[in-house]
Design a protein around this motif. Structure first.
Motif, PDB file in Angstrom:
ATOM      1  N   THR A  91       4.016  -3.261  -2.126  1.00 21.58           N
ATOM      2  CA  THR A  91       2.809  -4.035  -1.815  1.00 21.58           C
ATOM      3  C   THR A  91       3.060  -5.523  -2.026  1.00 21.58           C
ATOM      4  OG1 THR A  91       1.976  -3.633  -4.073  1.00 21.58           O
ATOM      5  CG2 THR A  91       1.182  -2.176  -2.331  1.00 21.58           C
ATOM      6  N   ASP A 108      -2.306  -1.961  -4.231  1.00 19.60           N
ATOM      7  CA  ASP A 108      -1.422  -2.539  -5.238  1.00 19.60           C
ATOM      8  C   ASP A 108      -0.583  -1.457  -5.896  1.00 19.60           C
ATOM      9  OD1 ASP A 108      -2.460  -5.493  -5.615  1.00 19.60           O
ATOM     10  OD2 ASP A 108      -4.246  -4.218  -5.539  1.00 19.60           O
ATOM     11  N   ALA A 158       0.643  -3.297   2.644  1.00 22.64           N
ATOM     12  CA  ALA A 158       1.392  -2.196   2.040  1.00 22.64           C
ATOM     13  C   ALA A 158       2.444  -1.747   3.035  1.00 22.64           C
ATOM     14  CB  ALA A 158       0.465  -1.041   1.688  1.00 22.64           C
TER      15      ALA A 158
END
Length: 251
Positions: free
Chosen positions: A182, A133, A189
């Motif tokens: 992301t 993230d 990713a």
């Protein structure tokens, strides 16, 4: 003071196609968007091992993709792809927050400062088992995720689907740039490098409008490099790198 480096030589390539369709052993492919060329390396966080690397066992920065790959090959592993992963000082220590294998080497820097790193909002790439993230720095501090690996850089490119407010379409600041975006669910990713100098606005727009990613973070410009063996690409630079990120597979 953040290092100043000369413009690197890099390998430019020019195929095109859907950027998020390719993962696994050959994660990198090329894409064209608005007359600009980019290389995209896509990672499926559910099945692939994405790690950060900085220092070897002697405490010396790896500095080069080849040095890192040699270490992995000795352990029966190899790099599927790799990229520089955040800004660093002259001694190769990271400018911002950095975690490797669960160990924090540098605390979070929450305040504004000089250069691109301090152009708030900046952010952190947080890698956890099964997900990655990009989080705006203050959100990262609020959430306090348990990251196995993390690297802070700046500025944010895309924040909740919106471009950084300081980016201008008609800017004359153009560099070869690299960064990461992301997906909302953290399963994907995408690592991107431009194959020619582009503006921040054009680079961020590629993440938002072409890759359709809601969060993206700038890693660096001018010294941006990519190792992509499936494209026969290993970018050459005049100096050693700081943090490196890559997918590790069996040899």
């Amino acid at each position: 003071m953040i290092r100043t480096l000369a413009l690197l030589f890099f390998c430019a390539v020019g195929l095109s196609g859907p950027a998020l369709a390719q993962t696994g052993a050959s994660p990198c492919k090329d894409a064209s968007y608005q007359s600009a060329s980019f290389t995209v390396c896509t990672v499926d966080m559910r099945t692939e091992q994405l790690d950060l690397f900085l220092y070897d066992d002697t405490g010396k920065p790896y500095g080069h993709f080849a040095s890192l790959d040699r270490m992995l090959l000795a352990k029966g592993k190899k790099l599927s792809f790799a990229m520089n992963a955040g800004m660093y000082h002259e001694n190769r220590a990271p400018v911002g927050h950095y975690i490797e294998n669960g160990t924090e080497l540098k605390r979070v820097i929450p305040n504004a400062g000089p250069g691109n790193f301090g152009l708030l909002p900046n952010g952190v790439l947080c890698i956890r088992p099964g997900r990655a993230d990009v989080l705006e720095t203050l959100r990262y501090l609020d959430d306090q995720p348990a990251c196995t690996h993390a690297t802070q850089s700046g500025p944010m490119l895309v924040i909740d689907g919106k471009l950084h407010p300081r980016f201008l379409p008609d800017s004359d600041s153009r560099y070869v740039r690299n960064g990461v975006g992301t997906s909302r669910d953290g399963k994907t990713a995408a690592f991107v490098i431009s194959n020619a100098p582009v503006t921040f606005h054009a680079f961020a727009s590629f993440f938002r409008d072409y890759l359709k990613l809601p969060q993206a973070l700038y890693f660096d410009g001018n010294i941006s490099r990519l190792y992509a063996p499936n494209l026969n690409r290993s970018d050459f630079g005049f100096t050693t790198l700081g943090p490196i990120i890559g997918v590790v597979t069996d040899k």
